[in-house]
Motif scaffolding. Structure first.
Motif, PDB file in Angstrom:
ATOM      1  N   LEU A 133      26.801  23.405  16.739  1.00  0.00           N
ATOM      2  CA  LEU A 133      26.175  22.248  16.118  1.00  0.00           C
ATOM      3  C   LEU A 133      26.924  21.914  14.829  1.00  0.00           C
ATOM      4  CD1 LEU A 133      23.797  22.481  18.113  1.00  0.00           C
ATOM      5  CD2 LEU A 133      22.263  22.035  16.199  1.00  0.00           C
ATOM      6  N   GLY A 134      26.943  20.647  14.498  1.00  0.00           N
ATOM      7  CA  GLY A 134      27.630  20.230  13.278  1.00  0.00           C
ATOM      8  C   GLY A 134      27.345  18.781  12.961  1.00  0.00           C
ATOM      9  N   THR A 135      28.180  18.204  12.119  1.00  0.00           N
ATOM     10  CA  THR A 135      27.963  16.830  11.643  1.00  0.00           C
ATOM     11  C   THR A 135      29.078  15.911  12.119  1.00  0.00           C
ATOM     12  OG1 THR A 135      26.817  17.632   9.673  1.00  0.00           O
ATOM     13  CG2 THR A 135      27.687  15.374   9.607  1.00  0.00           C
ATOM     14  N   PHE A 143      34.326  15.438  13.537  1.00  0.00           N
ATOM     15  CA  PHE A 143      33.202  16.353  13.776  1.00  0.00           C
ATOM     16  C   PHE A 143      33.444  17.619  12.968  1.00  0.00           C
ATOM     17  CE2 PHE A 143      31.514  20.052  16.172  1.00  0.00           C
ATOM     18  CZ  PHE A 143      30.152  19.777  16.031  1.00  0.00           C
ATOM     19  N   THR A 144      32.443  17.998  12.144  1.00  0.00           N
ATOM     20  CA  THR A 144      32.559  19.195  11.325  1.00  0.00           C
ATOM     21  C   THR A 144      31.526  20.217  11.785  1.00  0.00           C
ATOM     22  OG1 THR A 144      33.212  17.836   9.429  1.00  0.00           O
ATOM     23  CG2 THR A 144      32.519  20.119   8.982  1.00  0.00           C
ATOM     24  N   PRO A 145      31.972  21.272  12.479  1.00  0.00           N
ATOM     25  CA  PRO A 145      31.013  22.264  12.975  1.00  0.00           C
ATOM     26  C   PRO A 145      30.409  23.087  11.848  1.00  0.00           C
ATOM     27  CG  PRO A 145      33.256  22.986  13.398  1.00  0.00           C
ATOM     28  CD  PRO A 145      33.355  21.598  12.864  1.00  0.00           C
ATOM     29  N   ASP A 146      29.174  23.521  12.049  1.00  0.00           N
ATOM     30  CA  ASP A 146      28.480  24.381  11.097  1.00  0.00           C
ATOM     31  C   ASP A 146      28.520  25.800  11.664  1.00  0.00           C
ATOM     32  OD1 ASP A 146      26.726  25.808   9.524  1.00  0.00           O
ATOM     33  OD2 ASP A 146      25.202  24.243   9.441  1.00  0.00           O
ATOM     34  N   SER A 147      29.290  26.682  11.027  1.00  0.00           N
ATOM     35  CA  SER A 147      29.477  28.035  11.569  1.00  0.00           C
ATOM     36  C   SER A 147      28.175  28.816  11.641  1.00  0.00           C
ATOM     37  CB  SER A 147      30.492  28.802  10.706  1.00  0.00           C
ATOM     38  OG  SER A 147      30.041  28.891   9.357  1.00  0.00           O
ATOM     39  N   SER A 218      34.204  17.581  22.534  1.00  0.00           N
ATOM     40  CA  SER A 218      34.051  17.362  21.099  1.00  0.00           C
ATOM     41  C   SER A 218      33.553  15.939  20.917  1.00  0.00           C
ATOM     42  CB  SER A 218      35.383  17.533  20.361  1.00  0.00           C
ATOM     43  OG  SER A 218      35.240  17.116  19.007  1.00  0.00           O
ATOM     44  N   PRO A 219      32.531  15.737  20.053  1.00  0.00           N
ATOM     45  CA  PRO A 219      31.962  14.384  19.894  1.00  0.00           C
ATOM     46  C   PRO A 219      32.831  13.426  19.087  1.00  0.00           C
ATOM     47  CG  PRO A 219      30.906  15.904  18.378  1.00  0.00           C
ATOM     48  CD  PRO A 219      31.800  16.739  19.234  1.00  0.00           C
ATOM     49  N   ALA A 220      33.875  13.938  18.420  1.00  0.00           N
ATOM     50  CA  ALA A 220      34.729  13.049  17.624  1.00  0.00           C
ATOM     51  C   ALA A 220      35.455  12.066  18.533  1.00  0.00           C
ATOM     52  CB  ALA A 220      35.725  13.868  16.820  1.00  0.00           C
ATOM     53  N   SER A 221      35.491  10.800  18.152  1.00  0.00           N
ATOM     54  CA  SER A 221      36.127   9.773  18.991  1.00  0.00           C
ATOM     55  C   SER A 221      37.628   9.995  19.112  1.00  0.00           C
ATOM     56  CB  SER A 221      35.866   8.383  18.399  1.00  0.00           C
ATOM     57  OG  SER A 221      36.375   8.296  17.069  1.00  0.00           O
ATOM     58  N   THR A 222      38.187  10.780  18.186  1.00  0.00           N
ATOM     59  CA  THR A 222      39.628  11.046  18.219  1.00  0.00           C
ATOM     60  C   THR A 222      39.967  12.260  19.080  1.00  0.00           C
ATOM     61  OG1 THR A 222      39.390  12.376  16.209  1.00  0.00           O
ATOM     62  CG2 THR A 222      39.994  10.055  15.935  1.00  0.00           C
ATOM     63  N   ALA A 223      38.935  12.949  19.605  1.00  0.00           N
ATOM     64  CA  ALA A 223      39.177  14.157  20.402  1.00  0.00           C
ATOM     65  C   ALA A 223      39.823  13.800  21.729  1.00  0.00           C
ATOM     66  CB  ALA A 223      37.869  14.895  20.637  1.00  0.00           C
ATOM     67  N   THR A 224      40.661  14.747  22.209  1.00  0.00           N
ATOM     68  CA  THR A 224      41.301  14.551  23.514  1.00  0.00           C
ATOM     69  C   THR A 224      40.982  15.735  24.412  1.00  0.00           C
ATOM     70  OG1 THR A 224      43.321  15.633  22.730  1.00  0.00           O
ATOM     71  CG2 THR A 224      43.196  13.221  22.517  1.00  0.00           C
TER      72      THR A 224
END
Length: 484
Positions: A133-135, A143-147, A218-224
């Motif tokens: 989970l992250g922001t 996307f910044t995961p929360d460790s 990964s939810p980031a739109s830049t993820a591949t």
């Protein structure tokens, strides 16, 4: 002279019913115990009645507390012109007001799905599935995961997690903040999809998946290289109140307006009006509960202290001589409470046009029953809402009737209050009576033993005398026969 032998049953030798005689004598001897037991029963009834009274006072105090402060007495309704945009509820801290509301976006939970599998028991590649989970950034690019919220799930046959359904169950049993379901698309092959959804809405509850082939995302739109398909992106609610822009991770917002909880349900093209207004019907309902509580409490005390013309008072603790009397007949403590609370209900508070309950339509008839005139009460609320509030509540300048009632009852129910003092005294009396009864019972045992010993001795003596008499009679008859 013939021997009488031993007596094995009381009265057998004399013919006297000694058992009955002892029983009747002991009934007479036990009269002090019976008297004490009757008195103790009366005191137990008083103690029980005080328990019921305490409960009634406590209930009345609850209704008084509900209108004892301005915040508690006040009630508000919240309505929206456009009910499709949101709903609203209020709490005690709300205040009247009108707001312009615009909703541009609703909060949503992230949702992704897998490719199709042939069945729910289809095999999943072994390894470790990592859920993080992250922001997600506001523009969706980062996307910044929360460790601290990372969860790893072992996928293996030994764990029973290497099937589609096994993985679903393992995810749901974890603390990953993600819910897993299996959706059947109805196709003839590869119809089963694993659906993963954030438990909470908002960009701070986005998540990534990695570690297992076919299940990376990964939810980031830049993820591949995402192998799971996005069904819904994590988004925040965005709305404005009177031109102030607000962002919320949830569609339920309780921090924007004091005492108002907004539940956003749709977006708007034009602003809608949110109106927070006084709920006079709800206020009257609270005051009516106070009136009903007063009547219930007074009715109970009236029945508990009911007396008849033949009631006799022996001391500060009343002793009723008739069964129709209440358990606390003529009890001075209850009478004191009755009089004090009745006095409060008819007292004057503060200054201005509203100083007494009668000024807001609350009256007490000749029987002591309180009633509320709805029309007069609503008129008082309309003309002077602050005056009505001050009549019941505690302010910096005065102490309203409901507040005074609550404080008075607190004193009654306190550890050193009237009721505690009275019940402690009753309990001590009961304890003393128990000791007296115990001592008397021990004495009765001694007396009964003595009676039985005395009657047994008498029984033996009478039996012996009867035997002697029989012997002498036989001898005399024999002598008379020999000389005849």
């Amino acid at each position: 002279m013939a021997s009488t032998g031993s007596i094995t049953s009381a009265g057998l030798g004399s013919g006297i019913d000694i058992e009955s005689l002892v029983t009747k004598l002991m009934a007479i001897e036990s009269q002090p115990i019976t008297t004490l037991q009757k008195r103790e029963t009366s005191y137990q009834s008083k103690l029980s009645a005080y328990g019921v009274l305490k409960s009634s006072l406590s209930s009345f105090q609850t209704t008084a507390d509900a209108i004892g402060t301005a915040t508690k007495l006040a009630s508000y309704t919240a309505t929206l012109a456009n009910t499709a945009a949101a709903t609203a509820t209020t709490s005690e801290s709300a205040r009247a007001g009108s707001y312009s509301l615009s909703v541009t976006n609703l909060a949503a939970a992230q949702k992704v799905r897998s490719a199709g599998y042939a069945s729910q028991t289809a095999t999943i590649t072994s390894g470790t599935l990592a859920l993080n989970l992250g922001t997600l950034s506001s523009d969706g690019t980062t996307f910044t995961p929360d460790s601290s919220k990372a969860v790893n799930i072992e996928i293996s046959a030994a764990k029973g997690t290497n099937t589609l359904s096994g993985l679903r169950d393992a995810i749901n049993a974890s603390s990953a903040g993600v819910t897993a379901t299996i959706v059947n698309d109805g196709g003839s092959s590869n119809a089963y999809h694993l659906m993963l959804t954030s438990k909470d809405t908002g960009t701070t509850n986005a998540f990534s998946v990695s570690g297992i082939d076919g299940l990376t995302y990964s939810p980031a739109s830049t993820a591949t290289g995402n192998q799971l398909t996005s069904v819904q992106q994590a988004t925040d609610a965005k709305f404005s109140l009177d031109g102030i822009n607000i962002t919320s991770a949830s569609n339920v917002v309780s921090t924007a307006i004091d005492g108002v909880t907004l539940t956003l349900t749709g977006t708007t093209t034009t602003a809608t009006t949110l109106t927070v207004a006084s709920d006079t019907a709800a206020i009257q309902k609270k005051v009516q509960a106070f009136v009903d509580g007063y009547n219930s409490m007074m009715s109970l005390m009236k029945s508990q202290t009911k007396t008849t013309s033949s009631t006799k008072l022996t001391s500060s603790t009343s002793t009723s001589s008739t069964s129709s009397d209440g358990p606390l007949a003529a009890d001075s403590t209850v009478r004191t409470i009755q009089n004090q609370l009745r006095s409060l209900a008819t007292s004057s508070v503060g200054s201005g046009s509203i100083t007494r309950l009668a000024d807001v339509g609350i009256s007490i008839d000749s029987s002591g029953t309180m009633s509320l005139n709805s029309t007069k009460f609503q008129a008082a609320l309309a003309s002077s809402p602050s005056g009505v509030a001050n009549l019941f509540t505690k302010t910096t300048s005065s102490n309203g009737i409901a507040s005074q009632v609550s404080e008075k009852i607190t004193a009654y129910l306190g550890t050193d209050g009237l009721l505690a003092t009275r019940t402690d005294g009753i309990q001590k009396t009961i304890t003393s009576m128990d000791k007296q009864i115990e001592n008397l019972q021990n004495r009765m045992d001694t007396i009964e033993t003595r009676y039985r010993k005395q009657f047994t001795a008498m029984d033996s003596m009478v039996a012996s005398m009867n035997s002697t008499s029989s012997y002498l009679t036989t001898q005399f008859k024999s002598l008379l026969t020999s000389y005849a």
